[in-house]
Design an enzyme around this catalytic site. Structure first.
Site, PDB file in Angstrom:
ATOM      1  N   GLU A  32      -1.061  -9.631   8.558  1.00 31.56           N
ATOM      2  CA  GLU A  32      -0.753 -11.066   8.453  1.00 31.56           C
ATOM      3  C   GLU A  32       0.683 -11.292   8.984  1.00 31.56           C
ATOM      4  O   GLU A  32       1.570 -10.458   8.752  1.00 31.56           O
ATOM      5  CB  GLU A  32      -0.830 -11.424   6.949  1.00 31.56           C
ATOM      6  CG  GLU A  32      -0.468 -12.832   6.574  1.00 31.56           C
ATOM      7  CD  GLU A  32      -0.538 -13.019   5.036  1.00 31.56           C
ATOM      8  OE1 GLU A  32      -0.631 -12.008   4.292  1.00 31.56           O
ATOM      9  OE2 GLU A  32      -0.492 -14.181   4.596  1.00 31.56           O
ATOM     10  N   LYS A  85      -5.554 -19.650   7.124  1.00 35.09           N
ATOM     11  CA  LYS A  85      -5.685 -19.134   5.756  1.00 35.09           C
ATOM     12  C   LYS A  85      -6.045 -20.235   4.753  1.00 35.09           C
ATOM     13  O   LYS A  85      -5.338 -21.239   4.636  1.00 35.09           O
ATOM     14  CB  LYS A  85      -4.382 -18.450   5.344  1.00 35.09           C
ATOM     15  CG  LYS A  85      -4.444 -17.710   4.019  1.00 35.09           C
ATOM     16  CD  LYS A  85      -3.140 -16.942   3.792  1.00 35.09           C
ATOM     17  CE  LYS A  85      -3.178 -16.080   2.549  1.00 35.09           C
ATOM     18  NZ  LYS A  85      -1.922 -15.309   2.384  1.00 35.09           N
ATOM     19  N   CYS A 130      -5.353 -11.929   3.724  1.00 38.63           N
ATOM     20  CA  CYS A 130      -4.704 -11.461   2.502  1.00 38.63           C
ATOM     21  C   CYS A 130      -5.297 -12.040   1.207  1.00 38.63           C
ATOM     22  O   CYS A 130      -6.381 -11.654   0.811  1.00 38.63           O
ATOM     23  CB  CYS A 130      -3.200 -11.709   2.603  1.00 38.63           C
ATOM     24  SG  CYS A 130      -2.274 -10.593   1.520  1.00 38.63           S
ATOM     25  N   VAL A 154       1.383  -7.697  -1.789  1.00 38.22           N
ATOM     26  CA  VAL A 154       2.505  -7.296  -2.654  1.00 38.22           C
ATOM     27  C   VAL A 154       2.007  -6.850  -4.032  1.00 38.22           C
ATOM     28  O   VAL A 154       2.744  -6.212  -4.766  1.00 38.22           O
ATOM     29  CB  VAL A 154       3.545  -8.429  -2.804  1.00 38.22           C
ATOM     30  CG1 VAL A 154       4.261  -8.662  -1.485  1.00 38.22           C
ATOM     31  CG2 VAL A 154       2.913  -9.724  -3.290  1.00 38.22           C
ATOM     32  N   MET A 155       0.775  -7.184  -4.388  1.00 36.61           N
ATOM     33  CA  MET A 155       0.185  -6.666  -5.630  1.00 36.61           C
ATOM     34  C   MET A 155      -0.656  -5.446  -5.256  1.00 36.61           C
ATOM     35  O   MET A 155      -0.991  -5.246  -4.100  1.00 36.61           O
ATOM     36  CB  MET A 155      -0.687  -7.728  -6.289  1.00 36.61           C
ATOM     37  CG  MET A 155       0.064  -9.000  -6.647  1.00 36.61           C
ATOM     38  SD  MET A 155      -0.866 -10.115  -7.732  1.00 36.61           S
ATOM     39  CE  MET A 155      -2.232 -10.590  -6.695  1.00 36.61           C
TER      40      MET A 155
HETATM   41  C1  ACM Z   1      -0.688 -12.656   0.411  1.00 37.04           C
HETATM   42  O1  ACM Z   1      -1.622 -13.452   0.472  1.00 37.04           O
HETATM   43  N1  ACM Z   1       0.125 -12.478   1.441  1.00 37.04           N
HETATM   44  C2  ACM Z   1      -0.457 -11.861  -0.796  1.00 37.04           C
END
Ligand code: ACM
Length: 261
Positions: free
Chosen positions: A38, A108, A141, A168-169
Site C-alpha cells: 500500500e 480503499k 490493507c 501495523v497490527m
Molecule cells: C492499514 O489499513 N494500513 C492498516
C-alpha cells in the site's frame, strides 16, 4: 503462473527514490504478477492531508508512466499502492498495471485510523479484473478485517486477491489464512517494513508478507524485517472449485436466506 511480492521500506515523501528502488528489485526478474505494498510510492504516515496531497498523482503522473514502462519491459503485471488524486479528492488506491498498458484502479473502501483524516473513502467498490484469463481482485490493507471484502471478490469470481498493505497490527497475516480458506482462493498480502514517525505517532510496520493458497496454507512468507522480491509458482485454477469435500461446497452450501437481517 509466477506471482511475486516485493516487501521493502518506502521512504516517506520520496517518490522518485521509491520508484528507483522498485526498479532495482524488479527489473531483471521473471514474473507474471508482482504485488507491492500500500502507498508504495509515497510512504504512509503523514501529518496532514495537504502534506500528502502534494505527492498524490492522477493517471498522468510519474508513477503511472513508470509502471507502464516497467511492466512493458519485464512482461508481467504489477499491483502497486499510491495516493491518488481526482479533482480535489484524495484516495488510498491500488492499481493493476498490465504490460499491455492498462491501469485498473481500486480505491480503499475501509480507511484505517488516521487515514480518515487524510483520505476520502473509496468509491469504486470491490472489482475483479480479468487479465490473460486470470481473474484478479483487489483490496487494500484494513479491508481484511471486513470479511465481506474478500467474500465479495470471491463471489465475483476472483481466483486471486492482491492485497497491498501497510500493516501495523499483527492479526492480519493469520486472518488471511481464513480469508483464503473460507473463499477458496489465493491471497497475496504485500506488506512493508520499517518505522515512520510524526510528532504524535510512531508506526512500525509488521512485514511478514505472504501468499496463502485456497486450502489456507502459506506458500510464500517473509520475515518481519527482510526486504526482498520473492516469487512462487501458483495455479489460479485451483480457486475454481469451491468443494470442501464430496458433500460440501463453500458457495453452493451458503444459506443466503438466513443471512438477511
Ligand atoms: C492499514 O489499513 N494500513 C492498516
Amino acid at each position: 503462473m509466477k506471482v511475486g511480492i516485493l516487501q521493502f521500506k518506502p521512504v516517506r515523501g520520496e517518490v522518485e527514490t521509491n520508484l528507483r528502488n522498485i526498479r532495482k528489485y524488479l527489473i531483471r526478474r521473471k514474473f507474471d504478477l508482482a504485488v507491492l505494498p500500500e502507498l508504495a510510492t509515497t510512504g504512509y504516515n503523514f501529518q496532514t492531508r495537504n502534506d500528502l496531497f502534494g505527492l498524490a498523482e492522477n493517471r498522468r503522473g510519474l508513477s503511472f508512466e513508470f509502471f507502464e514502462e516497467i511492466t512493458a519491459r519485464v512482461g508481467g503485471a504489477i499491483v502497486w499502492g499510491l495516493a491518488e488524486k481526482s479533482g480535489n479528492k484524495l484516495y488510498n488506491s491500488a492499481v493493476l498495471t498490465t504490460p499491455e498498458g492498462d491501469h485498473h484502479i481500486y480505491r480503499k473502501t475501509h480507511l484505517f485510523f488516521r487515514e480518515k483524516l487524510l483520505f476520502d473513502p473509496g468509491n469504486t467498490g470491490f472489482k475483479v479484473f480479468s487479465w490473460r484469463g486470470i481473474r484478479i481482485g483487489l483490496m487494500i490493507c484494513f479491508d481484511w478485517i471486513f470479511p465481506e471484502a474478500a467474500r465479495t471478490l470471491a463471489l465475483k469470481k476472483a481466483q486471486l486477491i492482491c492485497h497491498p498493505s501497510n500493516l501495523v497490527m499483527h492479526y492480519c497475516q493469520d486472518a488471511m489464512i481464513t480469508r483464503s480458506l473460507e473463499n477458496g482462493l489465493f491471497c497475496v498480502t504485500a506488506n512493508r517494513v520499517g518505522t515512520e514517525k510524526i510528532p504524535d505517532l510512531s508506526l512500525t510496520f509488521t512485514g511478514r508478507s505472504q501468499i496463502t493458497e485456497p486450502k489456507g496454507d502459506r506458500i510464500l512468507s517473509f520475515s518481519r524485517t527482510e526486504q526482498a522480491f520473492k516469487v512462487v509458482k501458483i495455479d489460479p485454477e485451483l480457486s475454481d472449485t469451491k468443494n470442501v469435500n464430496r458433500h460440501n461446497s463453500l458457495f453452493a452450501d451458503r444459506r443466503v436466506e438466513f443471512y438477511l437481517l
